[in-house]
Structures are given as C-alpha cells and as structure tokens.
Design a protein around this motif. Structure first.
Motif, PDB file in Angstrom:
ATOM      1  N   SER A  47      -5.655 -10.238   0.185  1.00 40.58           N
ATOM      2  CA  SER A  47      -5.731  -9.043   1.273  1.00 40.58           C
ATOM      3  C   SER A  47      -6.434  -7.622   0.818  1.00 40.58           C
ATOM      4  O   SER A  47      -5.928  -7.130  -0.100  1.00 40.58           O
ATOM      5  N   GLU A 106       2.122   1.360  -1.588  1.00 36.58           N
ATOM      6  CA  GLU A 106       2.104   0.058  -2.207  1.00 36.58           C
ATOM      7  C   GLU A 106       3.135   0.098  -3.655  1.00 36.58           C
ATOM      8  O   GLU A 106       3.095   1.115  -4.414  1.00 36.58           O
ATOM      9  N   ARG A 160       3.196  -3.717   0.317  1.00 37.87           N
ATOM     10  CA  ARG A 160       2.540  -2.650   1.056  1.00 37.87           C
ATOM     11  C   ARG A 160       3.201  -2.198   2.388  1.00 37.87           C
ATOM     12  O   ARG A 160       3.645  -3.213   3.483  1.00 37.87           O
ATOM     13  N   ASP A 161       3.566  -0.909   2.426  1.00 35.98           N
ATOM     14  CA  ASP A 161       4.612  -0.558   3.544  1.00 35.98           C
ATOM     15  C   ASP A 161       3.846  -0.306   4.903  1.00 35.98           C
ATOM     16  O   ASP A 161       3.805   0.961   5.199  1.00 35.98           O
ATOM     17  N   TYR A 162       3.294  -1.117   5.253  1.00 27.06           N
ATOM     18  CA  TYR A 162       2.633  -1.135   6.555  1.00 27.06           C
ATOM     19  C   TYR A 162       3.524  -0.575   7.637  1.00 27.06           C
ATOM     20  O   TYR A 162       3.442   0.197   8.530  1.00 27.06           O
ATOM     21  N   PHE A 212      -2.082  -6.125  12.760  1.00 28.02           N
ATOM     22  CA  PHE A 212      -0.890  -5.905  11.696  1.00 28.02           C
ATOM     23  C   PHE A 212      -1.323  -7.070  10.604  1.00 28.02           C
ATOM     24  O   PHE A 212      -2.178  -7.883  10.791  1.00 28.02           O
ATOM     25  N   THR A 213      -0.256  -6.896   9.487  1.00 27.01           N
ATOM     26  CA  THR A 213      -0.637  -8.122   8.696  1.00 27.01           C
ATOM     27  C   THR A 213       0.813  -8.903   8.658  1.00 27.01           C
ATOM     28  O   THR A 213       1.984  -8.456   9.233  1.00 27.01           O
ATOM     29  N   TRP A 247       1.308  -8.730   3.663  1.00 23.74           N
ATOM     30  CA  TRP A 247       2.232  -7.399   3.975  1.00 23.74           C
ATOM     31  C   TRP A 247       2.850  -7.351   2.560  1.00 23.74           C
ATOM     32  O   TRP A 247       2.959  -6.612   1.955  1.00 23.74           O
ATOM     33  N   THR A 248       3.796  -8.441   2.226  1.00 29.79           N
ATOM     34  CA  THR A 248       4.562  -8.523   1.073  1.00 29.79           C
ATOM     35  C   THR A 248       4.744  -9.658   0.443  1.00 29.79           C
ATOM     36  O   THR A 248       4.913 -10.820   0.930  1.00 29.79           O
ATOM     37  N   SER A 286       8.557 -14.722  10.151  1.00 31.30           N
ATOM     38  CA  SER A 286       7.768 -13.780  10.823  1.00 31.30           C
ATOM     39  C   SER A 286       6.984 -14.347  11.881  1.00 31.30           C
ATOM     40  O   SER A 286       6.974 -13.378  12.849  1.00 31.30           O
ATOM     41  N   TYR A 304       6.594  -4.991  13.297  1.00 29.80           N
ATOM     42  CA  TYR A 304       7.072  -4.676  12.154  1.00 29.80           C
ATOM     43  C   TYR A 304       8.643  -4.473  12.492  1.00 29.80           C
ATOM     44  O   TYR A 304       9.277  -4.535  11.225  1.00 29.80           O
ATOM     45  N   SER A 357      11.034  -6.239   9.837  1.00 29.44           N
ATOM     46  CA  SER A 357      11.238  -5.487   8.493  1.00 29.44           C
ATOM     47  C   SER A 357      12.562  -5.883   7.748  1.00 29.44           C
ATOM     48  O   SER A 357      12.549  -5.862   6.494  1.00 29.44           O
TER      49      SER A 357
END
Length: 473
Positions: free
Chosen positions: A184, A200, A312-314, A325-326, A331-332, A348, A375, A379
C-alpha cells in the motif's frame, strides 16, 4: 475519462452508486462482501491477473509460504461469505482438531494432546484466496477488475470521491477502501491531497522463511497433522534452538503438505534441500528430523524475508478525508510467523459489515463518519494483535524499532515475558483451561479472563513452580 457515481443512499433503502476496493486479495474480497448490501456496484481493482484455479500469483508473493487461518477468522468468513468452509473443504482443505491433531513445541514444552471441539481449517494461501474470491464474485453487485492499477485518490470538500488509475482513467465512488496489503502507498496518496501521513511504526526482528510444498508417503501417520516448533528466543541466540523454527502441516489432500522453515535475528534459512534439512536438524528435535527424512521435495524452495511488523496509525490521525479508510495489511501488517493477518482482515471486514449497517440506520444517506466509526470499532482488535506479535519479536536480540524512521529505545518495550511464559505453562496443566487458552489464541475468546485477579494471583503464587516447568531446548 471520468466515470461518475452518484450518492443516492436514503431512508427509503436506496443504495449508494459505487464502492471501490483497492486490492483483490483476502482483505479486498472480504471487504467487498461486507459493503455489497449497500451499493449498486462494488468494484474490486487489482493490478494483478487473477488465476482461474487455486495457484500462486505474483501479487501475493508471500502466498507460497505457510498461512494459518485462526478459528475466529474462519467464522467471520463464513458469516460474510456463506459456504466458505464448505467449498474450502470440498476443494481439499483439511479440518483439524487444534489440540488432538497439532504438535506444538515452544517455551512451555510440547503442547498437551487430547480431543476437543476446537477446530480450524488448514489449506494453502492460494486455495483460501481462490475460495474467498469465488464466493465474493458470486455476489451480484461485486465485480473484480484485474490489471487495474490505482495511482491516486480523487477528493472534493474533505471527502474522497474516487480513484485515479495508472492509465489516467478516473473512477468516481461513494466509498474507497484500500486493501492493497503490504504494498500500500496510501500515505503518499493522502500527502498528495494535503493530508498528513499516518505515524508509521516498524518492528523488525529480521525473520526469514524458506518454504516448499512436499509430498508425504501414502498412508503416512507421523502422529500429527500439523507440527510447529517456535524458537526459544532468549539470551544471545547462540544456539539454533533459540533462533530457528519450522512448521509443516497438511494442506490440500492427504499427501500434499507445506513445509516452512524460519530463522530470526538474520539467521535466514537456505534455499537448497540438503542445506535446509541441515538447518532444521540443528534445532535438535528428533520428531522433526524423522518427519523430514520420510518426505519428498517435488517443488522448488522459495524464500521470503519481508516480515517486518508495520503499523500505520490511521486510527490516530488528527485529520483524514471522509469516505476513505484502509483495512488489513494496508493498515497494520504483522510478522506473518504469528499467523494473524488473514484473521484480522476477516474480523475487520465483519466489523465493517456491522458498522456500515448501523451507521446508515443512524445517518441515512451519508457515509461521512463511517471511517471514524470503523477505526473505533476495530482498533482494539488490531492493537491487541499488534501487541502480542511485537512482544514476541521484542524477545529477539537485535530487534529494530522505528517510529517515522527514528530508532526507539527498547529497554522498556522489550520488558519481561516471564509472566506470559508461566501463563502458557499454567494453561497447559488443565484440559478445560487449555481449551479456553487456545480459544483465546484463536481470537474466539477475549483475553480478559487471563488478566483477572484470580489468574494473576495464582500464577504469582506458583511462580517458582511454573518457572521450573519451562523447557529450554
């Protein structure tokens, strides 16, 4: 050329025009299923070509290595894609009893073996991905578009409104989800739109894989259907048992198994068959040596070293566009040695299915606020899996941790895993307790019970006794 999309969602039950999912792998297919009830059209875009049968593809280079689908992930996939398990088993996936069929060697020694109702599916990544994509393709509104590479996002009035393809085509969309995995480049897309990049964090214990599909003898009965040996991971990693690991289990059919050999702290396993056998033999576990002496290696051995944990702390970003969104590895991305990636993606996506429905009941006609809601809902799960994965990697000497490229002091992060070690031993001493413990590691049960005062106090009271049962190799 622009292809337009119009937001028509309303209280009357009308659907939004289009959702675009970037990436057609596990997370992308599951996300498409999650949002499909609310859109007339769900386009899954991928720059790769999709195979017509279960086989390795270029867009999933890690697909040639072992993959574990936890029980919770299987349940989520069955909810999102009815008949997922039925088709997977029909295609050759094996259903295993997690305590009777699995031999596991770790710091607590060999796992207890007994029959239990806790089952899960074993299959190759290509088969699992093919089944998920097949079931998602069966949804009327979902279509997969191979050879469609996304090059950027479109936005207007604080919201993402579509994507720009590499050939210049613009696709309008009411919702865009990045499920493109470890590759990504969404932070760059956000930067182009004037939004901050997410913070990140990288945790790299320098793991490497060597994997191959093997053929076992007819009617082979080694006493297990899956075997896993994890590194002891202590001290200076001066012995092979401290830094090396392996896993092998049945995938499609009784004679086709997968073998994945792992090394940490830069001790990477070799590619040649003879060297690989010697690498595994150095671990010093006779059960491994015996098993490997009886199997054939008809396929080439492949290498994989992209094992860094990356978050990556979206979710914590102060500013981000609406309607984007991811999900999943975009995302992680977890160190795949711990087998959490597919399950986190499935859980998710299931959470997204619930949250988008609840959001539209409360705010019909708009998707603004959905990203925040998604999120917030996911999270805790992502953070729990991140903490468990990185905590084990912190044990490996030489682990590198950076936040936005800046090295971090690990004196506190590494901490002590002595309590976790004793917890695993304590759980293994009672059958009912061990099943609950495995349900927790399979993400079927919250870990709250393991943090209760009764459990913590008992482990502290039996500290020396439990410590004496830890089994260095």
């Amino acid at each position: 050329m622009s292809q337009s999309s119009t937001n028509v969602g309303s209280e009357s039950g009308e659907k939004f025009r289009r959702a675009v999912i970037i990436g057609g792998s596990m997370a992308g297919s599951l996300t498409a299923a999650a949002v499909a009830p609310h859109f007339e059209e769900v386009l899954v875009l991928d720059r790769d070509e999709f195979p017509q049968t279960p086989q390795q593809r270029n867009g999933v280079p890690q697909g040639a290595h072992f993959h574990a689908l936890l029980a919770a992930g299987r349940n989520a996939m069955d909810e999102l894609l009815p008949e997922f398990s039925t088709l997977a088993v029909k295609m050759g996936a094996a259903e295993l009893d997690s305590t009777a069929d699995v031999m596991r060697l770790d710091r607590a020694g060999w796992s207890p073996r007994f029959s239990s109702p806790l089952t899960f599916i074993m299959a190759s990544r290509p088969l699992l991905e093919w089944v998920v994509r097949d079931r998602a393709s069966a949804i009327e509104s979902v279509s997969f578009r191979p050879r469609h590479e996304v090059a950027g996002l479109l936005s207007e009035n604080g919201a993402v409104t579509g994507v720009r393809l590499a050939d210049g085509t613009q696709l309008a969309a009411d919702l865009v989800v990045d499920a493109s995995g470890r590759r990504s480049v969404a932070p760059g897309w956000l930067d182009e739109l004037g939004y901050p990049r997410p913070v990140e964090t990288l945790v790299n214990a320098h793991w490497g894989y060597a994997s191959t599909f093997v053929r076992v003898p007819q009617d082979w009965d080694p006493g297990f259907r899956a075997l896993a040996c994890v590194p002891y991971g202590e001290g200076a990693l001066t012995t092979a048992a401290e830094r090396r690991a392996m896993a092998m289990w049945v995938v499609e059919g009784e004679r086709r198994w997968i073998l994945t050999v792992q090394g940490s702290a830069g001790d990477y396993p070799p590619r040649k068959e003879a060297d690989l056998k010697e690498f595994v033999g150095s671990i010093g576990v006779p059960e491994l040596d015996q098993a490997l002496s009886e199997i054939e290696y008809p396929e080439r051995i492949l290498i994989w070293r992209d094992t860094t944990n990356r978050m990556r702390d979206y979710a914590g970003s102060a500013e981000r566009p609406e309607n984007f969104f991811t999900i999943g590895d975009a995302w992680t991305a977890f160190n795949p040695v711990y087998g959490q990636g597919m399950t986190v993606a499935a859980l998710s996506a299931r959470a997204l299915s619930h949250e988008i429905a609840a959001h539209l009941r409360e705010r019909p006609g708009t998707l603004r606020g959905l990203a925040d809601r998604f999120y917030d809902r996911t999270s805790e799960l992502v953070t729990f899996c991140w903490n468990s994965s990185t905590a084990l990697d912190y044990r490996i000497p030489g682990v590198e941790v950076t936040v936005d490229g800046r090295p971090q002091d690990q004196s506190e992060s590494a901490g002590s895993l002595e309590f976790s070690d004793r917890l695993a031993v304590w759980a293994s001493l009672d059958k009912d307790r061990y099943v609950k413990y495995r349900e927790t590691t399979q993400l079927l049960r919250s870990n709250d019970w393991l943090r209760s005062d009764d459990v913590v106090d008992e482990i502290k009271d039996r500290w020396e006794e439990l410590g004496a049962l830890l089994t260095p190799r």
